[in-house]
Design a protein around this motif. Structure first.
Motif, PDB file in Angstrom:
ATOM      1  N   VAL A  25       3.312   2.991 -26.714  1.00  0.00           N
ATOM      2  CA  VAL A  25       1.941   3.333 -27.091  1.00  0.00           C
ATOM      3  C   VAL A  25       1.286   4.114 -25.957  1.00  0.00           C
ATOM      4  O   VAL A  25       1.668   3.995 -24.795  1.00  0.00           O
ATOM      5  CB  VAL A  25       1.097   2.073 -27.396  1.00  0.00           C
ATOM      6  N   THR A  26       0.319   4.928 -26.311  1.00  0.00           N
ATOM      7  CA  THR A  26      -0.415   5.723 -25.335  1.00  0.00           C
ATOM      8  C   THR A  26      -1.758   5.076 -25.050  1.00  0.00           C
ATOM      9  O   THR A  26      -2.475   4.708 -25.979  1.00  0.00           O
ATOM     10  CB  THR A  26      -0.633   7.156 -25.861  1.00  0.00           C
ATOM     11  N   ILE A  27      -2.077   4.910 -23.784  1.00  0.00           N
ATOM     12  CA  ILE A  27      -3.353   4.299 -23.415  1.00  0.00           C
ATOM     13  C   ILE A  27      -4.060   5.152 -22.374  1.00  0.00           C
ATOM     14  O   ILE A  27      -3.421   5.923 -21.651  1.00  0.00           O
ATOM     15  CB  ILE A  27      -3.151   2.870 -22.855  1.00  0.00           C
ATOM     16  N   PRO A  28      -5.389   5.039 -22.271  1.00  0.00           N
ATOM     17  CA  PRO A  28      -6.117   5.772 -21.232  1.00  0.00           C
ATOM     18  C   PRO A  28      -5.703   5.314 -19.844  1.00  0.00           C
ATOM     19  O   PRO A  28      -5.296   4.166 -19.652  1.00  0.00           O
ATOM     20  CB  PRO A  28      -7.581   5.417 -21.521  1.00  0.00           C
ATOM     21  N   ASN A  29      -5.807   6.207 -18.879  1.00  0.00           N
ATOM     22  CA  ASN A  29      -5.371   5.887 -17.528  1.00  0.00           C
ATOM     23  C   ASN A  29      -6.447   6.201 -16.498  1.00  0.00           C
ATOM     24  O   ASN A  29      -7.123   5.323 -16.010  1.00  0.00           O
ATOM     25  CB  ASN A  29      -4.075   6.640 -17.213  1.00  0.00           C
ATOM     26  N   LYS A  30      -6.651   7.479 -16.176  1.00  0.00           N
ATOM     27  CA  LYS A  30      -7.624   7.887 -15.168  1.00  0.00           C
ATOM     28  C   LYS A  30      -8.762   8.682 -15.808  1.00  0.00           C
ATOM     29  O   LYS A  30      -8.517   9.587 -16.606  1.00  0.00           O
ATOM     30  CB  LYS A  30      -6.950   8.739 -14.092  1.00  0.00           C
ATOM     31  N   THR A  31      -9.991   8.353 -15.458  1.00  0.00           N
ATOM     32  CA  THR A  31     -11.145   9.105 -15.955  1.00  0.00           C
ATOM     33  C   THR A  31     -11.255  10.403 -15.185  1.00  0.00           C
ATOM     34  O   THR A  31     -11.344  10.413 -13.960  1.00  0.00           O
ATOM     35  CB  THR A  31     -12.447   8.300 -15.794  1.00  0.00           C
ATOM     36  N   ILE A  32     -11.231  11.520 -15.915  1.00  0.00           N
ATOM     37  CA  ILE A  32     -11.268  12.824 -15.281  1.00  0.00           C
ATOM     38  C   ILE A  32     -12.554  13.599 -15.632  1.00  0.00           C
ATOM     39  O   ILE A  32     -12.860  14.640 -15.057  1.00  0.00           O
ATOM     40  CB  ILE A  32     -10.013  13.636 -15.678  1.00  0.00           C
ATOM     41  N   TYR A  33     -13.324  13.052 -16.591  1.00  0.00           N
ATOM     42  CA  TYR A  33     -14.604  13.647 -16.998  1.00  0.00           C
ATOM     43  C   TYR A  33     -15.512  12.509 -17.430  1.00  0.00           C
ATOM     44  O   TYR A  33     -15.097  11.629 -18.188  1.00  0.00           O
ATOM     45  CB  TYR A  33     -14.385  14.633 -18.155  1.00  0.00           C
ATOM     46  N   ASN A  34     -16.761  12.515 -16.933  1.00  0.00           N
ATOM     47  CA  ASN A  34     -17.663  11.415 -17.265  1.00  0.00           C
ATOM     48  C   ASN A  34     -19.099  11.904 -17.376  1.00  0.00           C
ATOM     49  O   ASN A  34     -19.641  12.499 -16.432  1.00  0.00           O
ATOM     50  CB  ASN A  34     -17.567  10.320 -16.201  1.00  0.00           C
TER      51      ASN A  34
END
Length: 319
Positions: free
Chosen positions: A219-228
């Motif tokens: 499964v694919t999950i979020p990892n690092k926030t690159i835009y906020n």
């Protein structure tokens, strides 16, 4: 054609001393060949890894041909005494080697080399027909509109603007994950980012990673926030590792490790599936292990972690 590209035997040793290949063809005249443990065709990622290694520069063209051709095989021969060699051969020579050693191999892995040109023509025609039928769903082509995925025009405009800020100019796949959450694919390697919306605005964009969950599904999950909240926190190229980069840094790491070993020629590294190579803020971290002989000739395992930046080693830890 038969060329040894690596291993415990030289081309001269195999062809002359061991007589695995004779002028008149293949003949199992030695115990070496008969003592072979197995023979296997190298996988595509293994051949690519070899291409990146400077030690194989003189075989680069042949290895690249092996990736494309149905007449060239890149294979590994292993023996009961632990020795092995990797070699390139034309299909006829390879089958002679296989037959002489009385070894079998999974026919599925040889499928690209065992069908005739008539079958090839049928496959090409069938593939072309499938491409025509599926052209509207080609997830490698840029998507012109997100409307079919439940994304409004205003949301799409904000998404594309945010993606441009982090270095993504085109989207070639969209998958709705949850309410106001989408996985967007953006390059030939099918890398993706996780986009979360807040109304029409983009709340966040995160890089993704694949994990094996409890049900044994990837499964694919979020990892690092690159835009906020309207601000770019970095560029996607500093976080996403391409397949080509993966193989390049795998080979680079192996060379670094070999230089630290007592007996580098005895080094045995695992396949790519047993490597962890990640990229964050432009720093590539390679983690794996190597088996090699120590000063007393005993095989020992060393685990290591190497960090690279701008192609240079900035950290090397091992145990």
């Amino acid at each position: 054609m038969f060329k040894i590209i690596s291993g415990d035997f030289s081309q001269q040793t195999v062809m002359a001393n061991e007589k695995l290949i004779e002028t008149k063809g293949m003949k199992a005249t030695t115990t070496l060949l008969n003592n072979a443990e197995n023979i296997r065709v190298l996988e595509e990622n293994e051949i690519k890894a070899l291409i990146y290694d400077a030690n194989y520069s003189k075989f680069t063209k042949e290895l690249e041909q092996a990736l494309k051709s149905t007449k060239t095989v890149c294979f590994e021969y292993k023996f009961t005494n632990g020795k092995s060699f990797k070699a390139l051969a034309d299909l006829n020579t390879y089958h002679k080697i296989q037959k002489s050693g009385e070894k079998t191999i999974d026919e599925n892995k040889l499928s690209k080399t065992t069908f005739n040109f008539g079958c090839l023509a049928v496959i090409i025609i069938f593939f072309a027909f499938c491409v025509i039928l599926s052209s509207t769903d080609d997830n490698t082509a840029p998507i012109k509109s997100f409307e079919n995925y439940g994304i409004s025009t205003a949301q799409e405009q904000n998404i594309r603007t945010a993606l441009n800020q982090i270095g993504i100019n085109e989207v070639n796949g969209v998958k709705k994950a949850d309410t106001n959450e989408y996985e967007l694919f953006f390059d030939k390697d099918k890398n993706s980012v996780w986009v979360t919306l807040n109304g029409d605005k983009v709340k966040s964009i995160e890089t993704t990673k694949e994990i094996l969950n409890i049900s044994q599904e990837v499964v694919t999950i979020p990892n690092k926030t690159i835009y906020n909240n309207g601000k770019s926190l970095g560029q996607i190229k500093d976080y996403i590792l391409t397949k080509d980069e993966f193989y390049e840094y795998q080979v680079n790491a192996e060379n670094v490790v070999k230089n630290s070993l007592k007996a580098p020629t005895t080094a045995k590294f695992p396949t790519s599936s047993n490597w962890s190579i990640t990229k964050e803020n432009g720093v590539i971290t390679a983690i794996s292990y190597v088996d090699s002989q120590n000063s007393f000739g005993a095989m020992i395992r060393m685990e290591f972690e190497i960090k690279f930046k701008n192609g240079r080693v900035i950290s090397f830890k091992h145990s």
